[in-house]
Design a protein around this motif. Structure first.
Motif, PDB file in Angstrom:
ATOM      1  N   UNK A  15      21.516  32.759  59.839  1.00 34.98           N
ATOM      2  CA  UNK A  15      21.225  33.702  58.754  1.00 34.98           C
ATOM      3  C   UNK A  15      20.258  34.775  59.233  1.00 34.98           C
ATOM      4  N   UNK A  16      19.250  34.383  60.006  1.00 31.68           N
ATOM      5  CA  UNK A  16      18.306  35.360  60.560  1.00 31.68           C
ATOM      6  C   UNK A  16      19.029  36.357  61.458  1.00 31.68           C
ATOM      7  N   UNK A  17      19.917  35.847  62.311  1.00 29.59           N
ATOM      8  CA  UNK A  17      20.606  36.721  63.254  1.00 29.59           C
ATOM      9  C   UNK A  17      21.543  37.703  62.554  1.00 29.59           C
ATOM     10  N   UNK A  18      21.945  37.349  61.332  1.00 27.07           N
ATOM     11  CA  UNK A  18      22.839  38.238  60.587  1.00 27.07           C
ATOM     12  C   UNK A  18      22.086  39.377  59.903  1.00 27.07           C
TER      13      UNK A  18
ATOM     14  N   UNK B 143      17.594  41.784  66.081  1.00 27.05           N
ATOM     15  CA  UNK B 143      18.439  42.137  67.223  1.00 27.05           C
ATOM     16  C   UNK B 143      18.822  40.895  68.013  1.00 27.05           C
ATOM     17  N   UNK B 144      19.951  40.955  68.656  1.00 27.09           N
ATOM     18  CA  UNK B 144      20.312  39.926  69.620  1.00 27.09           C
ATOM     19  C   UNK B 144      21.130  38.802  69.016  1.00 27.09           C
ATOM     20  N   UNK B 145      21.751  38.022  69.913  1.00 29.29           N
ATOM     21  CA  UNK B 145      22.589  36.904  69.499  1.00 29.29           C
ATOM     22  C   UNK B 145      22.282  35.698  70.380  1.00 29.29           C
ATOM     23  N   UNK B 146      20.994  35.374  70.464  1.00 29.10           N
ATOM     24  CA  UNK B 146      20.559  34.251  71.299  1.00 29.10           C
ATOM     25  C   UNK B 146      21.244  32.968  70.860  1.00 29.10           C
ATOM     26  N   UNK B 147      21.442  32.071  71.790  1.00 26.36           N
ATOM     27  CA  UNK B 147      22.105  30.809  71.517  1.00 26.36           C
ATOM     28  C   UNK B 147      21.335  30.016  70.466  1.00 26.36           C
TER      29      UNK B 147
ATOM     30  N   UNK C 238      15.602  38.195  70.624  1.00 22.17           N
ATOM     31  CA  UNK C 238      16.651  38.995  71.264  1.00 22.17           C
ATOM     32  C   UNK C 238      16.752  38.728  72.752  1.00 22.17           C
ATOM     33  N   UNK C 239      15.662  38.219  73.346  1.00 25.61           N
ATOM     34  CA  UNK C 239      15.654  38.053  74.798  1.00 25.61           C
ATOM     35  C   UNK C 239      15.839  36.615  75.230  1.00 25.61           C
ATOM     36  N   UNK C 240      16.098  35.691  74.259  1.00 31.04           N
ATOM     37  CA  UNK C 240      16.345  34.306  74.629  1.00 31.04           C
ATOM     38  C   UNK C 240      17.630  34.225  75.443  1.00 31.04           C
TER      39      UNK C 240
END
Length: 206
Positions: free
Chosen positions: A142-145, A150-154, A199-201
Motif C-alpha cells: 500500500x505504501x509503494x502504491x 518512489x521505488x519498488x523495493x522487494x 527506493x534504494x533497497x
C-alpha cells in the motif's frame, strides 16, 4: 459461515478467562509473583485446565502480547493510506505496536527474554509471524502504491528490515521504561531513515 461447536466455544471462553485473570494478577504482582494455583483460583478452573491451554505462565504472556499485536496490525492498512508521508506511516505503525503495551512493560521484558533463549518459535509464535508478515506485506504494498513513495523495493526485504528494526526498538522500549522518550525518539529516527531508503533497497533479499 463458520459454526463453532459448544465444546470449542467453552474451550475458547476458558482460555480467554485464564488469560484475563492471569494478566490482571501479573499486572499487580509481576509474573514471578504469581503462581499457577493463584491463576487457576482467579479463573475458577482447575490447575490442570491451565496446562491444557498454556505450557507455562510465560505462554499466557505471549498469548496476551500476540493479541495486542494483532489488534495493532489490523490498523496498518488505514495508516498506510492516511499518514501524511511514508515516513510518518512507518513511525505510526512501528510505535503503535509498542504503544498498545504501555501498561505491560514487564510482560514485554519477560517475553523478549524467553524469545532470545528459545531454540525456536513455539507454534503460536510461528503462526503469529505468518500473520505479521501478511499484514506487513499489505502495509508495504500500500505504501509503494502511494504517489509520494518512489521505488519498488522487494516487499520481503522491507518486511524483514521492519521486523529487525522493531525488535531492537522493542528491546530498548522494554529496558527503558516509562515515559519511553528515548524509544519514541529512536522510532522516529530509524523509521525516517528507513523511509528514505525505501527506493534504494535491493530488488531481492540479500
Amino acid at each position: 459461515m463458520t459454526t463453532v461447536s459448544l465444546r470449542e466455544r467453552k474451550y475458547l471462553q476458558a482460555r480467554a478467562r485464564i488469560e484475563r485473570e492471569a494478566v490482571a494478577l501479573f499486572t499487580i504482582h509481576g509474573i514471578d509473583g504469581v503462581t499457577v494455583d493463584q491463576i487457576a483460583a482467579a479463573a475458577e478452573v482447575g490447575k490442570g485446565t491451565i496446562y491444557n491451554h498454556f505450557a507455562a505462565k510465560e505462554d499466557i504472556v505471549a498469548a496476551f502480547l500476540i493479541r495486542l499485536d494483532r489488534q495493532a496490525l489490523s490498523e496498518f492498512p488505514g495508516i498506510a493510506v492516511s499518514a501524511a508521508t511514508p515516513a510518518e506511516a512507518l513511525i505510526e505503525a512501528a510505535w503503535s505496536l509498542l504503544a498498545a503495551k504501555a501498561d505491560h512493560q514487564g510482560f514485554v521484558r519477560a517475553f523478549l527474554s524467553r524469545l532470545f533463549i528459545a531454540d525456536g518459535l513455539t507454534a503460536n509464535l510461528a503462526e503469529f509471524q505468518q500473520t505479521m508478515d501478511a499484514a506487513l506485506g499489505t502495509f508495504f504494498r500500500t505504501l509503494q502504491a502511494r504517489d509520494d513513495c518512489d521505488g519498488d523495493a522487494d516487499v520481503e526485504t522491507l518486511i524483514l528490515t521492519f521486523k529487525t528494526l522493531h525488535l531492537g526498538l522493542s528491546a530498548l522500549w522494554a529496558m527503558e521504561g516509562p515515559p519511553f522518550s528515548t524509544a519514541r525518539r529512536m522510532t522516529e529516527v530509524e523509521m525516517t531513515l528507513f523511509a528514505k531508503g525505501l527506493a534504494s533497497c535491493p530488488s531481492s533479499p540479500i
